[in-house]
Scaffold this motif. Sequence first.
Motif, PDB file in Angstrom:
ATOM      1  N   ARG B  36       0.850  -1.175   0.000  1.00 28.52           N
ATOM      2  CA  ARG B  36       0.000   0.000   0.000  1.00 28.52           C
ATOM      3  C   ARG B  36       0.892   1.233   0.000  1.00 28.52           C
ATOM      4  O   ARG B  36       1.992   1.225   0.584  1.00 28.52           O
ATOM      5  CB  ARG B  36      -0.979   0.002   1.179  1.00 28.52           C
ATOM      6  CG  ARG B  36      -0.387  -0.042   2.547  1.00 28.52           C
ATOM      7  CD  ARG B  36      -1.487   0.039   3.621  1.00 28.52           C
ATOM      8  NE  ARG B  36      -2.104   1.359   3.688  1.00 28.52           N
ATOM      9  CZ  ARG B  36      -3.183   1.654   4.409  1.00 28.52           C
ATOM     10  NH1 ARG B  36      -3.780   0.705   5.126  1.00 28.52           N
ATOM     11  NH2 ARG B  36      -3.679   2.870   4.414  1.00 28.52           N
ATOM     12  N   GLN B  37       0.409   2.263  -0.680  1.00 32.45           N
ATOM     13  CA  GLN B  37       1.169   3.500  -0.821  1.00 32.45           C
ATOM     14  C   GLN B  37       0.373   4.626  -0.199  1.00 32.45           C
ATOM     15  O   GLN B  37      -0.745   4.919  -0.634  1.00 32.45           O
ATOM     16  CB  GLN B  37       1.431   3.792  -2.303  1.00 32.45           C
ATOM     17  CG  GLN B  37       2.238   5.040  -2.577  1.00 32.45           C
ATOM     18  CD  GLN B  37       2.314   5.348  -4.073  1.00 32.45           C
ATOM     19  OE1 GLN B  37       1.328   5.246  -4.791  1.00 32.45           O
ATOM     20  NE2 GLN B  37       3.497   5.718  -4.554  1.00 32.45           N
ATOM     21  N   THR B  86      -8.157   3.298   3.235  1.00 35.45           N
ATOM     22  CA  THR B  86      -8.135   4.142   2.054  1.00 35.45           C
ATOM     23  C   THR B  86      -6.684   4.335   1.636  1.00 35.45           C
ATOM     24  O   THR B  86      -5.868   4.822   2.417  1.00 35.45           O
ATOM     25  CB  THR B  86      -8.778   5.505   2.346  1.00 35.45           C
ATOM     26  OG1 THR B  86     -10.174   5.304   2.602  1.00 35.45           O
ATOM     27  CG2 THR B  86      -8.594   6.450   1.178  1.00 35.45           C
ATOM     28  N   SER B  87      -6.359   3.919   0.426  1.00 37.07           N
ATOM     29  CA  SER B  87      -4.966   3.925   0.001  1.00 37.07           C
ATOM     30  C   SER B  87      -4.893   3.552  -1.476  1.00 37.07           C
ATOM     31  O   SER B  87      -5.908   3.271  -2.119  1.00 37.07           O
ATOM     32  CB  SER B  87      -4.163   2.916   0.840  1.00 37.07           C
ATOM     33  OG  SER B  87      -2.784   3.000   0.565  1.00 37.07           O
ATOM     34  N   VAL B  88      -3.680   3.595  -1.991  1.00 35.34           N
ATOM     35  CA  VAL B  88      -3.414   3.033  -3.316  1.00 35.34           C
ATOM     36  C   VAL B  88      -2.698   1.705  -3.099  1.00 35.34           C
ATOM     37  O   VAL B  88      -1.695   1.654  -2.376  1.00 35.34           O
ATOM     38  CB  VAL B  88      -2.546   3.965  -4.174  1.00 35.34           C
ATOM     39  CG1 VAL B  88      -2.382   3.376  -5.575  1.00 35.34           C
ATOM     40  CG2 VAL B  88      -3.148   5.352  -4.241  1.00 35.34           C
ATOM     41  N   TYR B  89      -3.200   0.677  -3.727  1.00 34.80           N
ATOM     42  CA  TYR B  89      -2.648  -0.670  -3.537  1.00 34.80           C
ATOM     43  C   TYR B  89      -1.913  -1.101  -4.801  1.00 34.80           C
ATOM     44  O   TYR B  89      -2.416  -0.965  -5.911  1.00 34.80           O
ATOM     45  CB  TYR B  89      -3.768  -1.659  -3.214  1.00 34.80           C
ATOM     46  CG  TYR B  89      -4.380  -1.400  -1.860  1.00 34.80           C
ATOM     47  CD1 TYR B  89      -5.401  -0.470  -1.705  1.00 34.80           C
ATOM     48  CD2 TYR B  89      -3.910  -2.058  -0.734  1.00 34.80           C
ATOM     49  CE1 TYR B  89      -5.944  -0.204  -0.458  1.00 34.80           C
ATOM     50  CE2 TYR B  89      -4.441  -1.811   0.518  1.00 34.80           C
ATOM     51  CZ  TYR B  89      -5.456  -0.876   0.651  1.00 34.80           C
ATOM     52  OH  TYR B  89      -5.984  -0.617   1.895  1.00 34.80           O
ATOM     53  N   PHE B  90      -0.716  -1.612  -4.590  1.00 35.95           N
ATOM     54  CA  PHE B  90       0.091  -2.086  -5.702  1.00 35.95           C
ATOM     55  C   PHE B  90       0.404  -3.562  -5.525  1.00 35.95           C
ATOM     56  O   PHE B  90       0.881  -3.987  -4.471  1.00 35.95           O
ATOM     57  CB  PHE B  90       1.411  -1.320  -5.800  1.00 35.95           C
ATOM     58  CG  PHE B  90       1.248   0.080  -6.296  1.00 35.95           C
ATOM     59  CD1 PHE B  90       1.145   1.134  -5.415  1.00 35.95           C
ATOM     60  CD2 PHE B  90       1.203   0.337  -7.662  1.00 35.95           C
ATOM     61  CE1 PHE B  90       0.986   2.429  -5.869  1.00 35.95           C
ATOM     62  CE2 PHE B  90       1.044   1.635  -8.131  1.00 35.95           C
ATOM     63  CZ  PHE B  90       0.939   2.678  -7.227  1.00 35.95           C
ATOM     64  N   GLU B 107      -0.317  -1.399 -12.064  1.00 39.99           N
ATOM     65  CA  GLU B 107      -0.608   0.021 -12.228  1.00 39.99           C
ATOM     66  C   GLU B 107      -1.259   0.645 -11.006  1.00 39.99           C
ATOM     67  O   GLU B 107      -1.400   1.851 -10.951  1.00 39.99           O
ATOM     68  CB  GLU B 107      -1.497   0.231 -13.452  1.00 39.99           C
ATOM     69  CG  GLU B 107      -0.793  -0.101 -14.766  1.00 39.99           C
ATOM     70  CD  GLU B 107      -1.678   0.148 -15.957  1.00 39.99           C
ATOM     71  OE1 GLU B 107      -1.239   0.880 -16.869  1.00 39.99           O
ATOM     72  OE2 GLU B 107      -2.807  -0.387 -15.984  1.00 39.99           O
ATOM     73  N   GLY B 108      -1.654  -0.149 -10.062  1.00 38.29           N
ATOM     74  CA  GLY B 108      -2.232   0.389  -8.842  1.00 38.29           C
ATOM     75  C   GLY B 108      -3.749   0.319  -8.829  1.00 38.29           C
ATOM     76  O   GLY B 108      -4.401   0.359  -9.876  1.00 38.29           O
ATOM     77  N   SER B 109      -4.287   0.211  -7.614  1.00 37.00           N
ATOM     78  CA  SER B 109      -5.731   0.231  -7.411  1.00 37.00           C
ATOM     79  C   SER B 109      -6.037   1.270  -6.340  1.00 37.00           C
ATOM     80  O   SER B 109      -5.515   1.178  -5.230  1.00 37.00           O
ATOM     81  CB  SER B 109      -6.236  -1.146  -6.943  1.00 37.00           C
ATOM     82  OG  SER B 109      -6.030  -2.128  -7.925  1.00 37.00           O
TER      83      SER B 109
END
Lengths: 109, 114
Positions: B36-37, B86-90, B107-109
């Motif tokens: 996670r980013q 809540t995050s961007v998942y790679f 590409e990320g989710s």
Amino acid sequence: AQRVTQPEKLLSVFKGAPVELKCNYSYSGSPELFWYVQYSRQRLQLLLRHISRESIKGFTADLNKGETSFHLKKPFAQEEDSAMYYCALGGGGGFKTIFGAGTRLFVKA
Amino acid sequence: NAGVTQTPKFRVLKTGQSMTLLCAQDMNHEYMYWYRQDPGMGLRLIHYSVGEGTTAKGEVPDGYNVSRLKKQNFLLGLESAAPSQTSVYFCASSYSGTGRNTIYFGEGSWLTVV
């Protein structure tokens, strides 16, 4: 403990100026250092790794074991260099790659 | 050259809902990862897998589950979503997990939990 520190969250430079993104690491073993880059709307991808000792898109990085650093440098920044840059530390055995917090580079025209 | 693909790209969830993020790689890699980013936190490893049928906890595993039923797929599940997720998942993969290998990312989710 293993750690990667990127002290700058944001770095803003003018086009044509030199740029240096700092990375320091903490690791007791034999480190493998990487720089990954994420351009806008693109996936994170490998930019370069210290073992290759190559220049990619004009960027170079030298591993300094004495200072435990792996700073990323480019003599003349271009607008297309604007991106998020992550320093990453890898190692042998079962060690998993860990990433720094990232530095956003913004190159102004 | 698909590499690593993940779906969905965007999702909004209500607190307490569940969902699964799907990841597939076509490089015959043994190792797969979910990160996670978050702003100021960099990439943090949630779970990883060293091969088909195996999973292991990473740095921030709480609230997530994973499965690797097939070598090419790695699923990330949120059983009861929370706003903190809540995050961007790679999703990512590598040939091996020694830390000396290049990691290939999806590409990320983008996930928002309201």
